[in-house]
Design a protein around this motif. Structure first.
Motif, PDB file in Angstrom:
ATOM      1  N   SER A  37       0.847  -1.193   0.000  1.00 42.43           N
ATOM      2  CA  SER A  37       0.000   0.000   0.000  1.00 42.43           C
ATOM      3  C   SER A  37       0.880   1.238   0.000  1.00 42.43           C
ATOM      4  O   SER A  37       2.025   1.199   0.458  1.00 42.43           O
ATOM      5  CB  SER A  37      -0.944  -0.006   1.201  1.00 42.43           C
ATOM      6  OG  SER A  37      -0.373   0.557   2.330  1.00 42.43           O
ATOM      7  N   LYS A  38       0.326   2.296  -0.554  1.00 48.43           N
ATOM      8  CA  LYS A  38       1.046   3.567  -0.563  1.00 48.43           C
ATOM      9  C   LYS A  38       0.038   4.701  -0.597  1.00 48.43           C
ATOM     10  O   LYS A  38      -1.076   4.542  -1.107  1.00 48.43           O
ATOM     11  CB  LYS A  38       2.006   3.639  -1.741  1.00 48.43           C
ATOM     12  CG  LYS A  38       1.354   3.751  -3.083  1.00 48.43           C
ATOM     13  CD  LYS A  38       2.403   3.940  -4.160  1.00 48.43           C
ATOM     14  CE  LYS A  38       1.728   4.389  -5.445  1.00 48.43           C
ATOM     15  NZ  LYS A  38       2.655   4.892  -6.406  1.00 48.43           N
ATOM     16  N   PRO A  39       0.417   5.864  -0.070  1.00 51.45           N
ATOM     17  CA  PRO A  39      -0.473   7.025  -0.118  1.00 51.45           C
ATOM     18  C   PRO A  39      -0.665   7.482  -1.562  1.00 51.45           C
ATOM     19  O   PRO A  39       0.195   7.274  -2.419  1.00 51.45           O
ATOM     20  CB  PRO A  39       0.261   8.093   0.691  1.00 51.45           C
ATOM     21  CG  PRO A  39       1.417   7.426   1.319  1.00 51.45           C
ATOM     22  CD  PRO A  39       1.639   6.119   0.652  1.00 51.45           C
ATOM     23  N   HIS A  40      -1.793   8.114  -1.807  1.00 50.09           N
ATOM     24  CA  HIS A  40      -2.120   8.556  -3.157  1.00 50.09           C
ATOM     25  C   HIS A  40      -2.940   9.836  -3.069  1.00 50.09           C
ATOM     26  O   HIS A  40      -3.776   9.980  -2.184  1.00 50.09           O
ATOM     27  CB  HIS A  40      -2.920   7.451  -3.864  1.00 50.09           C
ATOM     28  CG  HIS A  40      -3.314   7.763  -5.251  1.00 50.09           C
ATOM     29  ND1 HIS A  40      -2.408   7.845  -6.272  1.00 50.09           N
ATOM     30  CD2 HIS A  40      -4.524   8.003  -5.803  1.00 50.09           C
ATOM     31  CE1 HIS A  40      -3.043   8.129  -7.397  1.00 50.09           C
ATOM     32  NE2 HIS A  40      -4.329   8.226  -7.137  1.00 50.09           N
ATOM     33  N   ILE A  41      -2.708  10.760  -3.977  1.00 57.76           N
ATOM     34  CA  ILE A  41      -3.515  11.982  -4.077  1.00 57.76           C
ATOM     35  C   ILE A  41      -4.305  11.884  -5.377  1.00 57.76           C
ATOM     36  O   ILE A  41      -3.735  11.713  -6.448  1.00 57.76           O
ATOM     37  CB  ILE A  41      -2.642  13.259  -4.091  1.00 57.76           C
ATOM     38  CG1 ILE A  41      -1.779  13.340  -2.842  1.00 57.76           C
ATOM     39  CG2 ILE A  41      -3.506  14.497  -4.248  1.00 57.76           C
ATOM     40  CD1 ILE A  41      -2.501  13.713  -1.585  1.00 57.76           C
ATOM     41  N   MET A  42      -5.623  12.005  -5.272  1.00 63.92           N
ATOM     42  CA  MET A  42      -6.486  11.939  -6.450  1.00 63.92           C
ATOM     43  C   MET A  42      -6.392  13.249  -7.238  1.00 63.92           C
ATOM     44  O   MET A  42      -5.875  14.241  -6.749  1.00 63.92           O
ATOM     45  CB  MET A  42      -7.943  11.705  -6.016  1.00 63.92           C
ATOM     46  CG  MET A  42      -8.142  10.523  -5.092  1.00 63.92           C
ATOM     47  SD  MET A  42      -8.066   8.948  -5.880  1.00 63.92           S
ATOM     48  CE  MET A  42      -9.653   8.873  -6.641  1.00 63.92           C
ATOM     49  N   TRP A  43      -6.919  13.250  -8.461  1.00 59.26           N
ATOM     50  CA  TRP A  43      -6.927  14.470  -9.281  1.00 59.26           C
ATOM     51  C   TRP A  43      -7.689  15.595  -8.587  1.00 59.26           C
ATOM     52  O   TRP A  43      -7.392  16.768  -8.762  1.00 59.26           O
ATOM     53  CB  TRP A  43      -7.567  14.191 -10.648  1.00 59.26           C
ATOM     54  CG  TRP A  43      -6.681  13.443 -11.566  1.00 59.26           C
ATOM     55  CD1 TRP A  43      -6.769  12.111 -11.879  1.00 59.26           C
ATOM     56  CD2 TRP A  43      -5.550  13.933 -12.286  1.00 59.26           C
ATOM     57  NE1 TRP A  43      -5.768  11.749 -12.738  1.00 59.26           N
ATOM     58  CE2 TRP A  43      -5.011  12.866 -13.007  1.00 59.26           C
ATOM     59  CE3 TRP A  43      -4.940  15.179 -12.385  1.00 59.26           C
ATOM     60  CZ2 TRP A  43      -3.896  12.994 -13.826  1.00 59.26           C
ATOM     61  CZ3 TRP A  43      -3.837  15.298 -13.210  1.00 59.26           C
ATOM     62  CH2 TRP A  43      -3.324  14.227 -13.910  1.00 59.26           C
ATOM     63  N   SER A  44      -8.664  15.254  -7.784  1.00 65.17           N
ATOM     64  CA  SER A  44      -9.460  16.261  -7.073  1.00 65.17           C
ATOM     65  C   SER A  44      -8.818  16.675  -5.752  1.00 65.17           C
ATOM     66  O   SER A  44      -9.443  17.349  -4.958  1.00 65.17           O
ATOM     67  CB  SER A  44     -10.850  15.708  -6.803  1.00 65.17           C
ATOM     68  OG  SER A  44     -10.756  14.585  -5.943  1.00 65.17           O
ATOM     69  N   ALA A  45      -7.584  16.267  -5.519  1.00 66.05           N
ATOM     70  CA  ALA A  45      -6.819  16.563  -4.302  1.00 66.05           C
ATOM     71  C   ALA A  45      -7.343  15.813  -3.076  1.00 66.05           C
ATOM     72  O   ALA A  45      -7.015  16.150  -1.948  1.00 66.05           O
ATOM     73  CB  ALA A  45      -6.757  18.059  -4.028  1.00 66.05           C
ATOM     74  N   THR A  46      -8.131  14.772  -3.292  1.00 68.62           N
ATOM     75  CA  THR A  46      -8.616  13.926  -2.210  1.00 68.62           C
ATOM     76  C   THR A  46      -7.494  12.983  -1.785  1.00 68.62           C
ATOM     77  O   THR A  46      -6.853  12.364  -2.625  1.00 68.62           O
ATOM     78  CB  THR A  46      -9.829  13.097  -2.682  1.00 68.62           C
ATOM     79  OG1 THR A  46     -10.833  13.985  -3.146  1.00 68.62           O
ATOM     80  CG2 THR A  46     -10.374  12.224  -1.570  1.00 68.62           C
ATOM     81  N   ARG A  47      -7.275  12.874  -0.486  1.00 74.86           N
ATOM     82  CA  ARG A  47      -6.253  11.947   0.016  1.00 74.86           C
ATOM     83  C   ARG A  47      -6.799  10.534   0.016  1.00 74.86           C
ATOM     84  O   ARG A  47      -7.932  10.284   0.412  1.00 74.86           O
ATOM     85  CB  ARG A  47      -5.833  12.337   1.421  1.00 74.86           C
ATOM     86  CG  ARG A  47      -5.032  13.591   1.443  1.00 74.86           C
ATOM     87  CD  ARG A  47      -4.622  13.922   2.842  1.00 74.86           C
ATOM     88  NE  ARG A  47      -3.711  15.049   2.778  1.00 74.86           N
ATOM     89  CZ  ARG A  47      -2.681  15.197   3.574  1.00 74.86           C
ATOM     90  NH1 ARG A  47      -2.428  14.295   4.490  1.00 74.86           N
ATOM     91  NH2 ARG A  47      -1.900  16.246   3.456  1.00 74.86           N
TER      92      ARG A  47
END
Length: 80
Positions: free
Chosen positions: A36-46
């Motif tokens: 698993s890894k952190p991810h930032i969506m295109w909408s800036a949602t964590r």
């Protein structure tokens, strides 16, 4: 990571459920069978991306962790 863990599920990054989800993964999937890894969506949602070796394990994860919220987002490309 794509070859070893080809199935990806994106879930909301909820600090309240992080430990519960991690414990479930270790108990039912095993430490070496997911990533698993952190991810930032295109909408800036964590979010967090959880990678699995096969589809069966990913489905088991979604069924076994009803507290998670799945995320999906479509990139529409540049507007012009």
């Amino acid at each position: 990571m794509d070859r070893e863990f080809p199935v990806r599920i994106t879930v909301a990054a909820d600090p309240a459920n992080y430990e519960l989800t991690r414990q479930w993964l270790q108990r039912h999937v095993g430490t070496g069978n997911y990533a698993s890894k952190p991810h930032i969506m295109w909408s800036a949602t964590r979010a967090h991306c959880v990678f699995f070796r096969d589809l069966h394990t990913a489905i088991m994860f979604t069924a076994g962790c009803p507290h998670i919220r799945l995320l999906a987002e479509r990139y529409t490309g540049p507007r012009g």
